[in-house]
Scaffold this active site. Structure first.
Site: not given
Length: 322
Positions: A7, A10, A123, A181, A185, A188-189
């Site tokens: 993979g 990004r 990211g 994780k 997240n 994070e939301y």
């Protein structure tokens, strides 16, 4: 240490570059031969679009990091299995659901293959900043990979820092990394939602300067003199980055976005969710853990995609009826 990476999106590509910069050897695989060849030439990694060749180039025991969307992980594992041997290790660094990790670890373990789930946060900025790594799996599989995790993580200035202080942590057995994780997240939301609502309120602080209809369908603004401000949101975001208790990397990114496009004209307001917020809410329900902020943030993302459109039209219809 040698690592195989499947993979080259990004995050995967930048992770390879960070490992190479730290002196590790990387063999990479991607579906597009031209892209793989270009990346290998540019980065110094060894690359191929042929999975059998990829596995042949890896020393035994193989250590293969899979950095693909969660829905593609099982397919990649099935393609890899004929080329693997007992003692090899697979690492899923994407955002798989921890339920899947538990099942994969059991299935692969019965064939003598180690499985590690590694929640990865950072990211597109991870190449420079490093990646926060939340790891699940057997200690005998995780511990030998410490040099890889340490190279990917941000690191710590203090000598003798614990792994958590460096930015990586073995959280527990199979699924623990992706569970941590997942909650990360979900938080994070909610954080993103809080910033978005707060800046939207600042944006409406001048509503008293606008003419408002005087009719039965519009709530009056009792004291328009209280809402006469014309606030510079980009400057406020920049201000809060310096010494404020709500400063964060998310605020840094918010300030950058508002500086580059103060009216956010390049954005349509549709906010996606990749699954972790849903799974966080489900885990909260199943464990009886109150998490109203995290769940509300998820529902707001649904609303941004017009999933509330029918409900709003029904509200309008009911109001019309009476």
């Amino acid at each position: 240490m040698q690592l195989g990476m499947i993979g080259l999106g990004r995050m995967g590509a930048n992770m390879v570059r960070r490992l190479l910069n730290a002196g590790h050897e990387c063999v990479v695989h991607g579906r597009d031969p031209a892209k793989v060849d270009a990346f290998a030439k540019d980065s110094g990694a060894r690359g191929t679009s042929d999975l059998a060749t990829f596995c042949d180039w890896l020393d035994s025991p193989r250590r293969i990091w899979i950095m693909v969307p969660a829905a593609a992980v099982d397919g990649v594992i099935e393609q890899l299995l004929p080329h693997l041997d007992p003692g090899d290790t697979l690492i899923d660094g994407g955002n798989s659901r921890y339920h899947d990790d538990i099942a994969r670890a059991a299935r692969l373990g019965s064939q003598g293959i180690h499985y590690i789930d590694c929640g990865t946060s950072g990211g597109v900025h991870g190449l420079e900043r490093g990646y926060c790594l939340m790891i699940g799996g057997e200690p005998e599989a995780v511990e030998p990979l410490a040099p890889i995790f340490a190279a990917l993580a941000p690191g710590a200035a203090a000598p003798g820092a614990r792994p958590a202080e460096q930015g990586y942590l073995h959280c527990g057995p199979a699924g623990a990394g992706h569970f941590v994780k997942m909650v990360h997240n979900g938080i994070e939301y909610a954080l993103m939602g809080a910033y978005a609502e707060g800046f939207n309120l600042l944006r409406h602080a001048g509503i008293g300067r606008a003419d408002r209809p005087a009719d039965a369908e519009t709530a009056p603004l009792d004291q328009p003199e209280h809402y006469q401000y014309n606030l510079d949101l980009a400057d406020i975001a920049e201000l809060w980055r310096h010494g404020s208790v709500i400063s964060s990397w998310l605020l840094d990114l918010t300030a950058r976005a508002l500086r580059d496009d103060p009216a956010l004209d390049d954005f349509g307001g549709r906010v996606s969710d990749s699954g972790e917020g849903r799974w966080t809410s489900i885990a909260a329900i199943e464990s009886g853990t109150p998490a109203p902020l995290l769940t509300t943030a998820l529902f707001e993302r649904f609303s941004s995609r017009n999933e509330a459109d029918f409900a709003n039209r029904l509200l309008s219809a009911m109001r019309y009826q009476f």
